[in-house]
Design a protein around this motif. Structure first.
Motif, PDB file in Angstrom:
ATOM      1  N   ASN A 104       0.797  -1.132   0.188  1.00 23.23           N
ATOM      2  CA  ASN A 104      -0.011   0.171   0.061  1.00 23.23           C
ATOM      3  C   ASN A 104       0.900   1.294  -0.052  1.00 23.23           C
ATOM      4  O   ASN A 104       0.902   2.098   0.844  1.00 23.23           O
ATOM      5  CB  ASN A 104      -0.777   0.139   1.339  1.00 23.23           C
ATOM      6  CG  ASN A 104      -2.101  -0.758   1.192  1.00 23.23           C
ATOM      7  OD1 ASN A 104      -2.514  -0.969  -0.067  1.00 23.23           O
ATOM      8  ND2 ASN A 104      -2.669  -1.317   2.262  1.00 23.23           N
ATOM      9  N   SER A 130      -6.013  -6.023  -3.016  1.00 24.24           N
ATOM     10  CA  SER A 130      -6.861  -6.226  -2.019  1.00 24.24           C
ATOM     11  C   SER A 130      -7.565  -7.684  -1.473  1.00 24.24           C
ATOM     12  O   SER A 130      -7.655  -8.321  -2.571  1.00 24.24           O
ATOM     13  CB  SER A 130      -8.152  -5.359  -1.895  1.00 24.24           C
ATOM     14  OG  SER A 130      -8.784  -5.412  -0.851  1.00 24.24           O
ATOM     15  N   LYS A 184      -5.936   1.815  -5.483  1.00 24.04           N
ATOM     16  CA  LYS A 184      -5.963   1.152  -4.161  1.00 24.04           C
ATOM     17  C   LYS A 184      -6.142   1.950  -2.958  1.00 24.04           C
ATOM     18  O   LYS A 184      -6.732   1.710  -2.218  1.00 24.04           O
ATOM     19  CB  LYS A 184      -4.738   0.206  -4.231  1.00 24.04           C
ATOM     20  CG  LYS A 184      -4.453  -0.370  -2.702  1.00 24.04           C
ATOM     21  CD  LYS A 184      -5.659  -1.470  -2.689  1.00 24.04           C
ATOM     22  CE  LYS A 184      -5.933  -1.840  -1.198  1.00 24.04           C
ATOM     23  NZ  LYS A 184      -5.094  -2.408  -0.421  1.00 24.04           N
ATOM     24  N   HIS A 187      -9.748   3.026  -3.006  1.00 22.11           N
ATOM     25  CA  HIS A 187     -10.529   1.697  -2.481  1.00 22.11           C
ATOM     26  C   HIS A 187     -10.245   1.546  -0.844  1.00 22.11           C
ATOM     27  O   HIS A 187     -11.446   1.189  -0.282  1.00 22.11           O
ATOM     28  CB  HIS A 187      -9.644   0.329  -2.934  1.00 22.11           C
ATOM     29  CG  HIS A 187     -10.128  -0.917  -2.426  1.00 22.11           C
ATOM     30  ND1 HIS A 187      -9.736  -1.271  -1.020  1.00 22.11           N
ATOM     31  CD2 HIS A 187     -10.781  -1.848  -2.828  1.00 22.11           C
ATOM     32  CE1 HIS A 187     -10.042  -2.260  -0.714  1.00 22.11           C
ATOM     33  NE2 HIS A 187     -10.773  -2.988  -1.722  1.00 22.11           N
ATOM     34  N   ASN A 188      -9.298   1.931  -0.374  1.00 18.53           N
ATOM     35  CA  ASN A 188      -9.012   1.904   1.154  1.00 18.53           C
ATOM     36  C   ASN A 188     -10.005   3.089   1.701  1.00 18.53           C
ATOM     37  O   ASN A 188     -10.308   3.072   2.852  1.00 18.53           O
ATOM     38  CB  ASN A 188      -7.660   2.053   1.435  1.00 18.53           C
ATOM     39  CG  ASN A 188      -7.075   0.560   1.276  1.00 18.53           C
ATOM     40  OD1 ASN A 188      -7.355  -0.151   0.530  1.00 18.53           O
ATOM     41  ND2 ASN A 188      -5.960   0.490   1.937  1.00 18.53           N
ATOM     42  N   GLU A 191     -13.097   1.782   1.797  1.00 21.68           N
ATOM     43  CA  GLU A 191     -13.201   0.808   3.092  1.00 21.68           C
ATOM     44  C   GLU A 191     -13.422   1.539   4.390  1.00 21.68           C
ATOM     45  O   GLU A 191     -14.122   0.958   4.972  1.00 21.68           O
ATOM     46  CB  GLU A 191     -11.806   0.294   2.868  1.00 21.68           C
ATOM     47  CG  GLU A 191     -11.674  -1.150   4.012  1.00 21.68           C
ATOM     48  CD  GLU A 191     -10.198  -1.654   3.711  1.00 21.68           C
ATOM     49  OE1 GLU A 191     -10.035  -2.226   2.514  1.00 21.68           O
ATOM     50  OE2 GLU A 191      -9.395  -1.536   4.565  1.00 21.68           O
ATOM     51  N   TYR A 192     -12.697   2.557   4.494  1.00 27.05           N
ATOM     52  CA  TYR A 192     -13.020   3.403   6.050  1.00 27.05           C
ATOM     53  C   TYR A 192     -14.553   3.797   5.994  1.00 27.05           C
ATOM     54  O   TYR A 192     -14.930   3.833   7.044  1.00 27.05           O
ATOM     55  CB  TYR A 192     -11.945   4.523   5.767  1.00 27.05           C
ATOM     56  CG  TYR A 192     -10.402   4.184   6.317  1.00 27.05           C
ATOM     57  CD1 TYR A 192      -9.659   3.236   5.779  1.00 27.05           C
ATOM     58  CD2 TYR A 192      -9.852   5.073   7.421  1.00 27.05           C
ATOM     59  CE1 TYR A 192      -8.266   3.313   6.135  1.00 27.05           C
ATOM     60  CE2 TYR A 192      -8.765   4.955   8.049  1.00 27.05           C
ATOM     61  CZ  TYR A 192      -8.003   3.932   7.202  1.00 27.05           C
ATOM     62  OH  TYR A 192      -6.704   3.767   7.679  1.00 27.05           O
ATOM     63  N   LYS A 260      -7.137   1.758  15.223  1.00 29.48           N
ATOM     64  CA  LYS A 260      -6.029   2.047  14.435  1.00 29.48           C
ATOM     65  C   LYS A 260      -6.180   2.192  13.049  1.00 29.48           C
ATOM     66  O   LYS A 260      -7.004   2.104  12.690  1.00 29.48           O
ATOM     67  CB  LYS A 260      -5.005   0.817  14.754  1.00 29.48           C
ATOM     68  CG  LYS A 260      -4.770   0.374  16.133  1.00 29.48           C
ATOM     69  CD  LYS A 260      -3.686   1.410  16.857  1.00 29.48           C
ATOM     70  CE  LYS A 260      -3.190   1.022  18.402  1.00 29.48           C
ATOM     71  NZ  LYS A 260      -4.463   1.189  19.201  1.00 29.48           N
ATOM     72  N   GLN A 261      -5.005   2.873  12.373  1.00 31.42           N
ATOM     73  CA  GLN A 261      -5.021   3.006  10.936  1.00 31.42           C
ATOM     74  C   GLN A 261      -3.602   3.213  10.401  1.00 31.42           C
ATOM     75  O   GLN A 261      -2.535   3.351  11.012  1.00 31.42           O
ATOM     76  CB  GLN A 261      -5.773   4.262  10.637  1.00 31.42           C
ATOM     77  CG  GLN A 261      -5.356   5.279  11.520  1.00 31.42           C
ATOM     78  CD  GLN A 261      -6.155   6.719  11.219  1.00 31.42           C
ATOM     79  OE1 GLN A 261      -6.422   7.040   9.942  1.00 31.42           O
ATOM     80  NE2 GLN A 261      -6.619   7.413  12.406  1.00 31.42           N
ATOM     81  N   LYS A 262      -3.384   2.594   9.124  1.00 30.42           N
ATOM     82  CA  LYS A 262      -2.014   2.641   8.800  1.00 30.42           C
ATOM     83  C   LYS A 262      -1.905   4.158   7.710  1.00 30.42           C
ATOM     84  O   LYS A 262      -0.986   4.160   7.112  1.00 30.42           O
ATOM     85  CB  LYS A 262      -1.810   1.378   8.081  1.00 30.42           C
ATOM     86  CG  LYS A 262      -1.721   0.286   8.839  1.00 30.42           C
ATOM     87  CD  LYS A 262      -0.923  -0.686   8.478  1.00 30.42           C
ATOM     88  CE  LYS A 262      -1.163  -2.194   9.089  1.00 30.42           C
ATOM     89  NZ  LYS A 262      -2.337  -2.653   8.798  1.00 30.42           N
ATOM     90  N   GLY A 263      -3.096   4.899   7.620  1.00 28.60           N
ATOM     91  CA  GLY A 263      -2.682   5.872   6.789  1.00 28.60           C
ATOM     92  C   GLY A 263      -3.537   6.041   5.292  1.00 28.60           C
ATOM     93  O   GLY A 263      -3.666   7.196   4.971  1.00 28.60           O
ATOM     94  N   THR A 264      -3.993   4.894   4.871  1.00 30.34           N
ATOM     95  CA  THR A 264      -4.372   5.034   3.460  1.00 30.34           C
ATOM     96  C   THR A 264      -5.847   6.031   3.302  1.00 30.34           C
ATOM     97  O   THR A 264      -6.220   6.614   2.267  1.00 30.34           O
ATOM     98  CB  THR A 264      -4.685   3.858   2.802  1.00 30.34           C
ATOM     99  OG1 THR A 264      -5.438   2.710   3.785  1.00 30.34           O
ATOM    100  CG2 THR A 264      -3.427   3.017   2.508  1.00 30.34           C
ATOM    101  N   ARG A 289     -11.978   7.373  13.471  1.00 32.61           N
ATOM    102  CA  ARG A 289     -10.959   6.519  14.183  1.00 32.61           C
ATOM    103  C   ARG A 289     -10.025   7.219  15.113  1.00 32.61           C
ATOM    104  O   ARG A 289      -9.598   6.800  16.041  1.00 32.61           O
ATOM    105  CB  ARG A 289     -10.175   5.840  12.818  1.00 32.61           C
ATOM    106  CG  ARG A 289     -10.823   4.729  12.111  1.00 32.61           C
ATOM    107  CD  ARG A 289      -9.773   3.771  11.579  1.00 32.61           C
ATOM    108  NE  ARG A 289     -10.596   2.906  10.476  1.00 32.61           N
ATOM    109  CZ  ARG A 289     -10.075   2.176   9.803  1.00 32.61           C
ATOM    110  NH1 ARG A 289      -8.817   1.967   9.596  1.00 32.61           N
ATOM    111  NH2 ARG A 289     -10.557   1.509   8.819  1.00 32.61           N
ATOM    112  N   ILE A 367     -11.910  -6.155  -0.469  1.00 30.92           N
ATOM    113  CA  ILE A 367     -12.515  -5.697   1.004  1.00 30.92           C
ATOM    114  C   ILE A 367     -13.960  -5.198   0.740  1.00 30.92           C
ATOM    115  O   ILE A 367     -14.988  -5.474   1.438  1.00 30.92           O
ATOM    116  CB  ILE A 367     -11.704  -4.995   1.889  1.00 30.92           C
ATOM    117  CG1 ILE A 367     -10.383  -5.679   2.140  1.00 30.92           C
ATOM    118  CG2 ILE A 367     -12.551  -4.944   3.354  1.00 30.92           C
ATOM    119  CD1 ILE A 367     -10.469  -6.970   2.974  1.00 30.92           C
TER     120      ILE A 367
END
Ligand SMILES: NC(=O)C1=CN([C@@H]2O[C@H](COP(=O)(O)OP(=O)(O)OC[C@H]3O[C@@H](n4cnc5c(N)ncnc54)[C@H](OP(=O)(O)O)[C@@H]3O)[C@@H](O)[C@H]2O)C=CC1
Ligand SMILES: O=C(CO)[C@H](O)[C@H](O)COP(=O)(O)O
Length: 472
Positions: A104, A130, A184, A187-188, A191-192, A260-264, A289, A367
């Protein structure tokens, strides 16, 4: 003994990399994996059970056992690690070797890396993937970007390992440069938005209708048989039934309410802000979040001010019906906003995206896969340049038909003090988008009053400024 040369190399044998290696092997490809983490290498070697798979933590061995020109996939955490891996590999790569980043990565990093590697005639592709662990193992949705001719070298393999929706592979070339990683990222973002909306539905049904986990399972399972059919609704139904391994409770009741989150998701909001495309439901999902992570402060505030006090006396079944409609309405607006962002980004970054294709490859494996994507695909097939799905007859009809539910649900949430911000954002977006008039004239007047920023008029062309009666 004849030395085996592998078709593909995989760097990063964690959740995604390891499962994709198995998937590629199932489809007839030979793959050697490389990971700095020796235990990942040992596990794969021990468990592979086929000569089509090998693994090593020796970079020389990895590179020397690959067929030439080399084709290497990276599935390592995004950011500096990707640059580190590229720096380590680059001295050993030659003209026409192909490096693909399936992680990602931020699309601007992908542009930079593509340009740097192309200077040495090494090909680079940014590829979104994904479907999580199971998707990687049995068929993910794959979003490749980069030079089209280079994509053609790996198209057959990608089609083989991808998910299939109505027998069509969930992969297609999306566009040049960072197109794959941009798609992508969006897409994320979607997803959020979907996850936040589902969480709000859960909050309402749990607090307002006092539904048990068993009841929630039944409701979500039923929803998954109708218009809401989607991967996220399906796994949500199952989550309510999962037992905790440490106590007698269901696991859902033991998980800390701090996301939590990774940033996308935040990257999606950030780029939408830069491109001036409103995607409020995704913005709210990111903010929620963030807010959830202020757990300690929330607890203090709760002690000071209390929380919602619900005495719901209505009919539970009616509430379930309205929440289903509200979810459908608001879920549509998340896809609407994501697709609108893709249309603008496509022009701005010269990706020339085909939104019909994107909807098609999101129908399986990923997802955000959902029955709704078939309708989205159909709308863009009829009108490829459609700037906003709300302008299509099919989607305006869907929203008009489900707006009653979301209005009722928001009233319920507001009445009892149960936060439903993403649903509110969805409805406000719809109501604003279909307003022929918005109070932005007042904002323009204020700007001109305090800062002489000028304004346009609704009765004649030109740029105007008024000498306002300012307070001294
Ligand atoms: N998990 C998911 O559902 C999805 C993840 N992604 C993306 O895919 C990428 C990989 O994710 P995931 O598989 O979950 O991550 P993991 O952390 O499970 O796996 C990454 C692997 O790469 C190894 N690694 C780290 N640095 C290096 C290095 N310099 N050289 C070689 N190997 C290295 C890690 O070792 P160590 O453990 O020692 O650090 C680990 O084994 C990420 O960009 C992620 O965002 C995309 C879609 C879904
Ligand atoms: O890419 C994915 C699925 O498509 C990952 O699962 C996603 O990165 C999870 O993101 P976050 O940790 O921010 O929730």
């Amino acid at each position: 003994m004849k030395e085996t040369k592998f078709d593909y190399g995989m760097i990063g044998l964690g959740t995604m990399g390891c499962n994709l290696v198995y998937n590629m092997s199932d489809n007839g490809y030979t793959v050697i994996g490389f990971d700095k983490n020796r235990s990942q290498v040992e596990t794969l070697k021990k468990e592979a059970g086929t000569e089509k798979i090998s693994a090593t933590s020796d970079l020389n061995e990895f590179l020397n056992t690959l067929k030439t020109p080399k084709v290497i996939i990276m599935l390592v955490p995004a950011g500096k690690i990707v640059d580190d891996v590229i720096s380590e590999l680059k001295p050993f790569l030659s003209k026409n070797d192909l490096l693909m980043d399936f992680g990602n990565s931020h699309f601007t990093d992908t542009n930079r890396r593509s340009e740097q590697l192309e200077e040495s005639a090494i090909h680079f592709m940014g590829v979104g993937i994904s479907g999580g662990e199971l998707g990687a193992r049995h068929g993910p949705s794959i979003m490749p970007g980069g030079p089209k001719k280079v994509y053609e070298r790996v198209a057959e393999m990608l089609k083989a390992v991808s998910a299939k929706a109505n027998n069509e592979p969930c992969v297609t070339w999306l566009g040049p440069g960072s197109a794959g990683h941009y798609v992508k990222m969006v897409h994320n973002g979607i997803e959020y938005g979907l996850m936040q909306l589902i969480a709000e539905a859960y909050h309402l049904l749990k607090e307002c209708a006092a539904m048990s986990n068993d009841e929630l399972h039944t409701v979500f399972s039923k929803w998954n048989e109708g218009e809401l059919q989607s991967y996220l609704i399906e796994i949500t139904a199952d989550i309510f039934m999962q037992k905790d391994e440490l106590t007698d409770s269901r696991i859902i009741d033991r998980i800390l309410d701090s996301a939590k989150q990774k940033g996308t998701g935040a990257w999606t909001s950030e780029d939408a802000m830069n491109l001036q495309v409103p995607i409020p439901v995704i913005d709210i999902a990111v903010s929620m979040r963030d807010l959830s992570a202020y757990k300690n402060e929330r607890e203090v505030a709760h002690q000071n001010m209390g929380g919602s006090e619900v005495k719901f006396t209505g009919d539970k079944n009616d509430l379930v019906k309205w929440v289903e409609q509200a979810l459908y309405f608001s879920i549509i607006t998340v896809y609407v906003q994501g697709m609108a962002l893709l249309q603008v980004a496509s022009k701005k970054y010269k990706y020339d995206l085909k939104l019909e294709d994107i909807a098609a490859i999101w129908r399986g494996g990923c997802i955000i896969r959902a029955a709704l994507l078939e309708d989205i695909r159909s709308a863009f097939s009829k009108q490829p340049d459609l700037s906003n799905l709300i302008l299509s007859v099919a989607f305006s009809k869907k929203l008009m038909q489900s707006q009653e539910g979301i209005r009722k649900v928001i009233q319920t949430g507001v009445g009892f003090g149960i936060p439903v911000p993403a649903m509110m954002g969805a409805l406000a977006y719809f109501d604003s988008y279909r307003s022929g008039w918005l109070p932005a004239n007042l904002i323009q007047a204020q700007r001109d009053d305090f800062g002489a920023h000028t304004y346009e008029r609704n009765d004649r062309e030109g740029i105007f400024h008024t000498h306002w009666n300012q307070k001294k």
